[in-house]
Design a protein around this motif. Structure first.
Motif, mmCIF file in Angstrom:
data_model
loop_
_atom_site.group_PDB
_atom_site.id
_atom_site.type_symbol
_atom_site.label_atom_id
_atom_site.label_comp_id
_atom_site.label_asym_id
_atom_site.label_seq_id
_atom_site.Cartn_x
_atom_site.Cartn_y
_atom_site.Cartn_z
ATOM 1 N N PRO A 318 68.807 37.968 76.464
ATOM 2 C CA PRO A 318 69.376 36.613 76.438
ATOM 3 C C PRO A 318 70.890 36.657 76.651
ATOM 4 N N PRO A 321 73.386 32.294 73.323
ATOM 5 C CA PRO A 321 72.887 32.352 71.947
ATOM 6 C C PRO A 321 71.905 31.221 71.678
ATOM 7 N N MET A 322 71.124 31.401 70.625
ATOM 8 C CA MET A 322 70.129 30.412 70.255
ATOM 9 C C MET A 322 70.729 29.378 69.314
ATOM 10 N N HIS A 323 71.678 29.845 68.498
ATOM 11 C CA HIS A 323 72.422 28.941 67.619
ATOM 12 C C HIS A 323 73.846 28.828 68.142
ATOM 13 N N GLY A 387 73.167 45.267 63.473
ATOM 14 C CA GLY A 387 72.230 44.757 64.472
ATOM 15 C C GLY A 387 72.333 43.261 64.688
ATOM 16 N N ARG A 388 73.421 42.659 64.230
ATOM 17 C CA ARG A 388 73.581 41.221 64.462
ATOM 18 C C ARG A 388 74.333 41.017 65.757
ATOM 19 N N ARG A 389 73.839 40.062 66.532
ATOM 20 C CA ARG A 389 74.431 39.824 67.850
ATOM 21 C C ARG A 389 75.126 38.460 67.874
ATOM 22 N N PHE A 390 76.352 38.459 68.371
ATOM 23 C CA PHE A 390 77.157 37.231 68.372
ATOM 24 C C PHE A 390 77.739 36.966 69.750
ATOM 25 N N ALA A 411 75.223 32.582 67.754
ATOM 26 C CA ALA A 411 74.529 33.766 67.245
ATOM 27 C C ALA A 411 73.244 33.965 68.040
ATOM 28 N N PHE A 412 72.971 35.217 68.384
ATOM 29 C CA PHE A 412 71.739 35.572 69.108
ATOM 30 C C PHE A 412 70.679 36.033 68.109
ATOM 31 N N GLY A 413 69.439 35.987 68.555
ATOM 32 C CA GLY A 413 68.359 36.505 67.718
ATOM 33 C C GLY A 413 68.338 38.019 67.754
#
Lengths: 413, 269
Positions: A318, A321-323, A387-390, A411-413
């Motif tokens: 992706p 981001p989803m949010h 492991g958090r993607r921004f 923020a990405f999943g």
């Protein structure tokens, strides 16, 4: 002039046109009035007789329409829907009726409008005789606050805030008034503009009575101020405000269409209950500005849709981001790794994030042809040690007078 | 002791009775199972995720909420085929976690035109809209997202959702943003944590990955963890072997005080 005893003092209850021109008004004491104009013709107010007369006049109005409601002490509401043609038009109806009462010695003001509250307010406070269909909002804009029929203290509070006309209220968000003066006030304001308080809308044509009833049930259930029917309704009128052709479905052949129909009905019901502005769908916008890439519109609103969602390329993770944060959140960055690289670490919501992978920059230039053009942004996809993607971006460049500023946009999943 | 035994037996039989009732008129709807794409995970669930049921998903921490949401979108996509999805979200969630961004959904494989978004003012509205949507059989999935631990979200509320899902066969995913587990009738309960992605060329962050633990399952075994990756192109989760997870960048020392950030630590062999 007519007087009435109010709290021990004789006060003016009603005045003739002539007396009004002489400067007398309702509420003045008789003594004051006599001091100004010694040769007054004064009679005792007789409310009973007024009411009886109003009843007589109402009965006489039967000639125009069977539906006449007394608006005591001195008004009548006539539902003349569909009656105009008997008199050669609504204007004719109005003038014939007015003439008849003038001949009988009554002074009247008559207004025809699309909604009872609009007509009532205009008759008492306005100058317009006939409001064209759909013109209710414009017609009431110039009216004074008094046309709303609020409690005196509320009216005073609003006028002290510098709002003198109905138009000034319409222009402001109704939630403001609802919070301070209660839902009742916004309801009054809506009725004045001819907006029906209980209406439902559907995405597609509909003719199944059970489905329509269900929509109304949802809508009535959701009213902040429930309708209190007292001893019941004398008349419930159902108006179709909008009609469109209905395509026939064949159950055996159109299983898919019927399913789509069921989903549309669900959207109708949710819209009726929670409000159209809360049941939404996404519409693609042809732009590279991420703030404008998706429009959120009510499901029931028809929109032009010419843009497509971007094609996805196989194997790519992706890119968006989803949010998303609106507006973007500021993050503090001690130092970027290299002048045009991503930060090595950043602080957001009291947590330090160490960046261990990144992609970018993706430069998104401002849309200079728009008025509120932004600065150019350099976007990075980053991943931290957990492991958090921004989605981060930077505005400004190193070497500029100001240091570049960093923001977290999503923020990405 | 004997009395206690008796009570237990009675309780068990009542539970069975309730379970029978809850399965409702169409046992078929809740019996349909959806494969996650991860064989081991499916096996643990007794053949996949029950379709007509309520599933509760928690994020391990506030920063894992995006991972939890992506996991739910993945499950919803597995369950829904091409059917429309309704997502009901309490207003406050958007303020805390960010608004739903349609291009990002498309990037996960959920085409935005398939989605109906309902913005609800408070938790009771979320639940009410959720139940209404869960009763609409043509939907592919319903995602409901209240904030925190609202009072209205009690055992009765979750049971109603479970029943509605069972009757219509529509899976209901409850994303418990900012919430902690409460008594609930949900069929499964998950906890999700972000996981390191498999790096792509040029050290770019890779596909969505997360670590999920099954906290509760009405039929299967619980207490296990899986690391899964979401593959948008085939709309499926794929297992990530523990080896790769261990090898992934999270455990590699990164720019450990080296003067040159471009050094060996960043350029993994």
């Amino acid at each position: 002039m007519l007087v009435e005893k109010v709290k021990g003092a004789s006060r003016i209850a009603a005045v003739s046109r002539k007396a009004r021109q002489a400067g007398l008004a309702q509420g003045l004491t008789l003594a004051d009035a006599r001091a100004r104009i010694p040769h007054l013709w004064v009679e005792e107010m007789n409310r009973q007789a007024d009411l009886a007369l109003l009843g007589d006049v109402a009965e006489d109005c039967d000639r125009a329409t069977p539906i006449v409601v007394a608006d005591a002490p001195d008004g009548l509401l006539l539902d003349v829907t569909g009656c105009g043609h008997l008199f050669g038009g609504e204007a004719q109806l109005r003038s014939k009726l007015s003439q008849r009462f003038r001949k009988a010695g009554l002074s009247v003001r008559t207004v025809i409008a699309g909604a009872p509250d609009t007509a009532r307010a205009l008759a008492r406070h306005g100058r317009i005789a006939i409001v064209p269909a759909g013109g209710e909002v414009n017609a009431v804009r110039g009216l004074p606050l008094a046309a709303l029929g609020l409690e005196p203290k509320d009216q005073l509070a609003i006028s002290r805030a510098g709002l003198k006309t109905i138009g000034a209220l319409i222009d402001r968000p109704s939630a403001l008034f609802a919070a301070r003066f209660g839902e009742q006030m916004t309801l009054k304001l809506a009725r004045l503009q001819g907006l029906s308080p209980v209406s439902v809308e559907t995405g597609h044509g509909l003719r199944d009575p059970a489905v329509v009833m269900r929509l109304f049930r949802e809508r009535l259930d959701a009213l902040a101020d429930p309708l209190d029917p007292g001893f019941g309704f004398d008349l419930v009128r159902l108006c179709v405000l909008d009609a469109e052709p209905l395509a026939m479905l064949q159950p055996e052949l159109d299983a898919h269409a019927i399913e789509a129909d069921e989903v549309a009905h669900l959207a109708d019901r949710l819209s009726a209950r929670f409000g159209q502005d809360r049941v939404l769908r996404f519409v693609a916008v042809d732009t590279h500005n991420p703030d404008r890439a998706a429009r959120i519109v009510p499901v029931l609103q028809e929109t032009r849709e010419d843009a497509q969602w971007p094609d996805l390329s196989v194997g790519e993770p992706p890119m968006r981001p989803m949010h998303i944060f609106v507006p973007p959140q500021t993050v503090s960055v001690a130092m970027a790794e290299v002048p045009d690289g991503p930060p090595r670490a950043f602080r957001w919501r009291r947590t330090e994030h160490r960046v261990i992978a990144h992609e970018g920059p993706e430069r998104i230039a401002p849309e200079w042809w728009r008025e509120s053009a932004l600065e150019a942004r350099d976007y990075y996809r980053v991943e931290d040690t957990e492991g958090r993607r921004f989605w981060l971006f930077r505005t400004g460049e190193y070497g500029d007078v100001e240091l570049p500023r960093w923001f977290l946009h999503g923020a990405f999943g | 002791m004997q009395k206690a035994e008796l009570h237990r037996a009675e309780l068990e039989s009542l539970k069975r009775e309730v379970a029978k009732l809850e399965r409702g008129s169409s046992p078929a709807a809740s019996a349909v199972r959806v494969s996650t794409g991860v064989p081991d995970l499916d096996a643990s669930l007794g053949g996949g995720l029950a379709r007509g049921a309520l599933h509760e998903v928690f994020a391990q921490g506030m920063l894992d909420e995006a991972a939890a949401a992506a996991f739910v979108i993945g499950l919803a996509l597995r369950a829904s085929g091409k059917a429309p999805v309704v997502w009901i979200r309490q207003d406050f969630v958007g303020l805390e976690l960010g608004e739903i961004y349609a291009p990002g959904l498309a990037d996960l494989g959920l085409s935005p035109e398939r989605l109906i978004l309902v913005r609800a003012r408070d938790a009771p509205a979320v639940l009410r809209a959720g139940e209404e949507a869960a009763r609409c059989p043509p939907l592919g999935a319903v995602i409901i997202e209240p904030w925190g631990n609202p009072k209205s979200l009690d055992l009765v509320a979750s049971r109603r959702l479970m029943l509605a899902a069972g009757r219509s066969g529509v899976p209901v995913f409850m994303l418990r943003a900012g919430g902690a587990p409460l008594p609930s009738a949900a069929a499964t309960r998950w906890s999700v944590r972000a996981a390191a992605s498999a790096p792509l060329e040029g050290e770019a962050p890779g596909h969505p990955a997360c670590e999920v633990s099954l906290l509760r399952d009405r039929v299967g075994s619980i207490g296990r963890n899986w690391i899964v990756e979401w593959n948008r192109d085939v709309r499926s989760f794929t297992p990530v072997s523990p080896d790769r997870a261990a090898l992934s960048r999270g455990l590699v020392p990164v720019s450990s005080g080296g003067p040159h950030p471009e050094g060996a630590a960043r350029k993994r062999a």
